[in-house]
Write a protein that holds these residues in place. Sequence first.
Motif, PDB file in Angstrom:
ATOM      1  N   ALA A   1     -19.380  29.933  45.818  1.00  0.00           N
ATOM      2  CA  ALA A   1     -19.990  29.863  44.694  1.00  0.00           C
ATOM      3  C   ALA A   1     -20.128  29.154  43.730  1.00  0.00           C
ATOM      4  O   ALA A   1     -20.748  28.656  42.587  1.00  0.00           O
ATOM      5  CB  ALA A   1     -18.270  30.207  43.862  1.00  0.00           C
ATOM      6  N   ASP A   2     -20.423  27.142  44.578  1.00  0.00           N
ATOM      7  CA  ASP A   2     -20.744  26.499  43.848  1.00  0.00           C
ATOM      8  C   ASP A   2     -21.170  25.589  44.836  1.00  0.00           C
ATOM      9  O   ASP A   2     -20.829  23.991  45.382  1.00  0.00           O
ATOM     10  CB  ASP A   2     -19.283  26.057  43.270  1.00  0.00           C
ATOM     11  CG  ASP A   2     -19.455  24.319  43.151  1.00  0.00           C
ATOM     12  OD1 ASP A   2     -20.503  23.656  41.861  1.00  0.00           O
ATOM     13  OD2 ASP A   2     -18.612  23.685  42.576  1.00  0.00           O
ATOM     14  N   PRO A   3     -22.292  25.756  45.312  1.00  0.00           N
ATOM     15  CA  PRO A   3     -23.328  25.575  45.775  1.00  0.00           C
ATOM     16  C   PRO A   3     -23.400  23.940  45.516  1.00  0.00           C
ATOM     17  O   PRO A   3     -23.925  23.796  44.579  1.00  0.00           O
ATOM     18  CB  PRO A   3     -24.393  25.585  46.504  1.00  0.00           C
ATOM     19  CG  PRO A   3     -24.594  26.332  44.966  1.00  0.00           C
ATOM     20  CD  PRO A   3     -23.084  27.112  44.804  1.00  0.00           C
ATOM     21  N   VAL A   4     -23.968  22.581  46.670  1.00  0.00           N
ATOM     22  CA  VAL A   4     -24.747  21.621  45.925  1.00  0.00           C
ATOM     23  C   VAL A   4     -25.960  21.802  45.978  1.00  0.00           C
ATOM     24  O   VAL A   4     -26.662  22.814  46.082  1.00  0.00           O
ATOM     25  CB  VAL A   4     -24.127  20.806  47.869  1.00  0.00           C
ATOM     26  CG1 VAL A   4     -25.493  19.351  47.469  1.00  0.00           C
ATOM     27  CG2 VAL A   4     -23.180  20.522  48.637  1.00  0.00           C
ATOM     28  N   ALA A   5     -26.341  20.530  44.710  1.00  0.00           N
ATOM     29  CA  ALA A   5     -27.433  20.772  43.858  1.00  0.00           C
ATOM     30  C   ALA A   5     -28.006  20.319  44.604  1.00  0.00           C
ATOM     31  O   ALA A   5     -28.381  19.561  45.362  1.00  0.00           O
ATOM     32  CB  ALA A   5     -26.820  20.029  42.916  1.00  0.00           C
ATOM     33  N   ALA A   6     -29.529  21.115  44.467  1.00  0.00           N
ATOM     34  CA  ALA A   6     -30.409  20.390  45.821  1.00  0.00           C
ATOM     35  C   ALA A   6     -31.298  19.650  45.202  1.00  0.00           C
ATOM     36  O   ALA A   6     -31.560  19.203  43.965  1.00  0.00           O
ATOM     37  CB  ALA A   6     -31.798  21.584  45.521  1.00  0.00           C
ATOM     38  N   PRO A   7     -31.489  18.579  45.718  1.00  0.00           N
ATOM     39  CA  PRO A   7     -32.575  17.244  45.350  1.00  0.00           C
ATOM     40  C   PRO A   7     -33.652  17.703  44.472  1.00  0.00           C
ATOM     41  O   PRO A   7     -34.438  18.706  44.381  1.00  0.00           O
ATOM     42  CB  PRO A   7     -33.016  16.014  46.626  1.00  0.00           C
ATOM     43  CG  PRO A   7     -32.077  17.164  47.687  1.00  0.00           C
ATOM     44  CD  PRO A   7     -32.140  18.658  47.186  1.00  0.00           C
ATOM     45  N   TYR A   8     -33.362  16.884  43.553  1.00  0.00           N
ATOM     46  CA  TYR A   8     -35.035  16.761  42.693  1.00  0.00           C
ATOM     47  C   TYR A   8     -35.457  16.283  43.158  1.00  0.00           C
ATOM     48  O   TYR A   8     -36.388  15.743  44.370  1.00  0.00           O
ATOM     49  CB  TYR A   8     -34.749  15.666  41.325  1.00  0.00           C
ATOM     50  CG  TYR A   8     -35.521  15.403  39.775  1.00  0.00           C
ATOM     51  CD1 TYR A   8     -35.185  16.580  39.313  1.00  0.00           C
ATOM     52  CD2 TYR A   8     -37.213  15.105  40.222  1.00  0.00           C
ATOM     53  CE1 TYR A   8     -36.205  16.899  38.379  1.00  0.00           C
ATOM     54  CE2 TYR A   8     -37.521  15.018  38.890  1.00  0.00           C
ATOM     55  CZ  TYR A   8     -37.666  15.932  37.978  1.00  0.00           C
ATOM     56  OH  TYR A   8     -38.673  16.118  36.933  1.00  0.00           O
ATOM     57  N   ASN A   9     -36.986  17.363  42.945  1.00  0.00           N
ATOM     58  CA  ASN A   9     -38.213  16.835  42.877  1.00  0.00           C
ATOM     59  C   ASN A   9     -39.822  16.419  41.979  1.00  0.00           C
ATOM     60  O   ASN A   9     -39.942  17.597  41.099  1.00  0.00           O
ATOM     61  CB  ASN A   9     -38.903  18.391  43.778  1.00  0.00           C
ATOM     62  CG  ASN A   9     -40.760  18.133  44.503  1.00  0.00           C
ATOM     63  OD1 ASN A   9     -41.350  17.635  44.472  1.00  0.00           O
ATOM     64  ND2 ASN A   9     -40.711  18.969  46.347  1.00  0.00           N
ATOM     65  N   TRP A  10     -40.152  15.361  41.830  1.00  0.00           N
ATOM     66  CA  TRP A  10     -40.731  15.186  41.339  1.00  0.00           C
ATOM     67  C   TRP A  10     -42.527  16.092  41.328  1.00  0.00           C
ATOM     68  O   TRP A  10     -43.614  15.434  39.944  1.00  0.00           O
ATOM     69  CB  TRP A  10     -40.752  13.206  41.552  1.00  0.00           C
ATOM     70  CG  TRP A  10     -40.270  13.246  41.176  1.00  0.00           C
ATOM     71  CD1 TRP A  10     -38.901  12.328  42.282  1.00  0.00           C
ATOM     72  CD2 TRP A  10     -39.375  12.285  40.092  1.00  0.00           C
ATOM     73  NE1 TRP A  10     -37.632  11.852  41.127  1.00  0.00           N
ATOM     74  CE2 TRP A  10     -37.930  11.707  40.559  1.00  0.00           C
ATOM     75  CE3 TRP A  10     -40.306  12.583  38.726  1.00  0.00           C
ATOM     76  CZ2 TRP A  10     -37.441  10.836  39.187  1.00  0.00           C
ATOM     77  CZ3 TRP A  10     -39.049  11.093  37.191  1.00  0.00           C
ATOM     78  CH2 TRP A  10     -37.967  10.984  37.577  1.00  0.00           C
ATOM     79  N   THR A  11     -42.632  16.378  41.946  1.00  0.00           N
ATOM     80  CA  THR A  11     -44.047  17.167  42.206  1.00  0.00           C
ATOM     81  C   THR A  11     -44.328  18.091  40.531  1.00  0.00           C
ATOM     82  O   THR A  11     -43.534  18.519  39.910  1.00  0.00           O
ATOM     83  CB  THR A  11     -44.054  18.162  43.434  1.00  0.00           C
ATOM     84  OG1 THR A  11     -44.162  17.227  44.660  1.00  0.00           O
ATOM     85  CG2 THR A  11     -45.671  18.360  43.138  1.00  0.00           C
TER      86      THR A  11
END
Length: 233
Positions: A26-36
């Motif tokens: 229910a609380d997945p790890v946040a995906a890395p930010y993408n600067w594209t």
Amino acid sequence: MKSVLLASTIFLAATGASMAADAVAADPVAAPYNWTGFYAGVHGGYAWGSGDGPYPDAAGVRFETAYPEADGGLLGVQVGYNHQWGNWVLGLEGDLSYSWADGSSGIEIFPGGGDAGGHTDSEFTYLASITGRAGYAFDRTLLYAKGGIGFTRLEITDYDNPASFNARGSKTLTGWTIGGGVEHALNDKWSVKGEYQFYRFSGDVAVNDPALFRTYEGDFNVHAVKIGLNYKF
């Protein structure tokens, strides 16, 4: 009795493991930010510029040296595009800043120095650049360097003494620029940045009216610090 206790322990352990697994799901790890992506934004800051060089007359005879200088606030906009490969980010950016920079400085006799008895008032009315950007992303924080083409408009007003106006001239100058900074993503759309940028221009500004003709032929260097806000589309 021992069998009942053992069965109860196994049941409670299994139930706890199941609840823990459900909580992780229910609380997945946040995906890395993408600067594209494309972005646009605004910035404000401060800039200061100075130069020194020959100040010859209409015949090209150099008998004076001028020292144009100016400083003041900036307010502008920027647009650009980034593409991210792993932690590396490459991009292209264009920016334009209105400038309130102005200043006054003396004119010296050449050669040998000494006060020539007059002064120049100088201002650069805008700064602009088209630059490539290259950076390294630490998730939501991007460290970057930039470099490319710079533009400004330098205006010089000549006075042969503090109260007597003689001549004025202005010219759009093209040069090169380098800089760097740090940008941090506040969320998926908005980011803030701070950067420093250096500009080098070759001056060739004709200062003339019927009473006087001079040409400033030296370099003009500008330093700028900016704080900005970007929106990623």
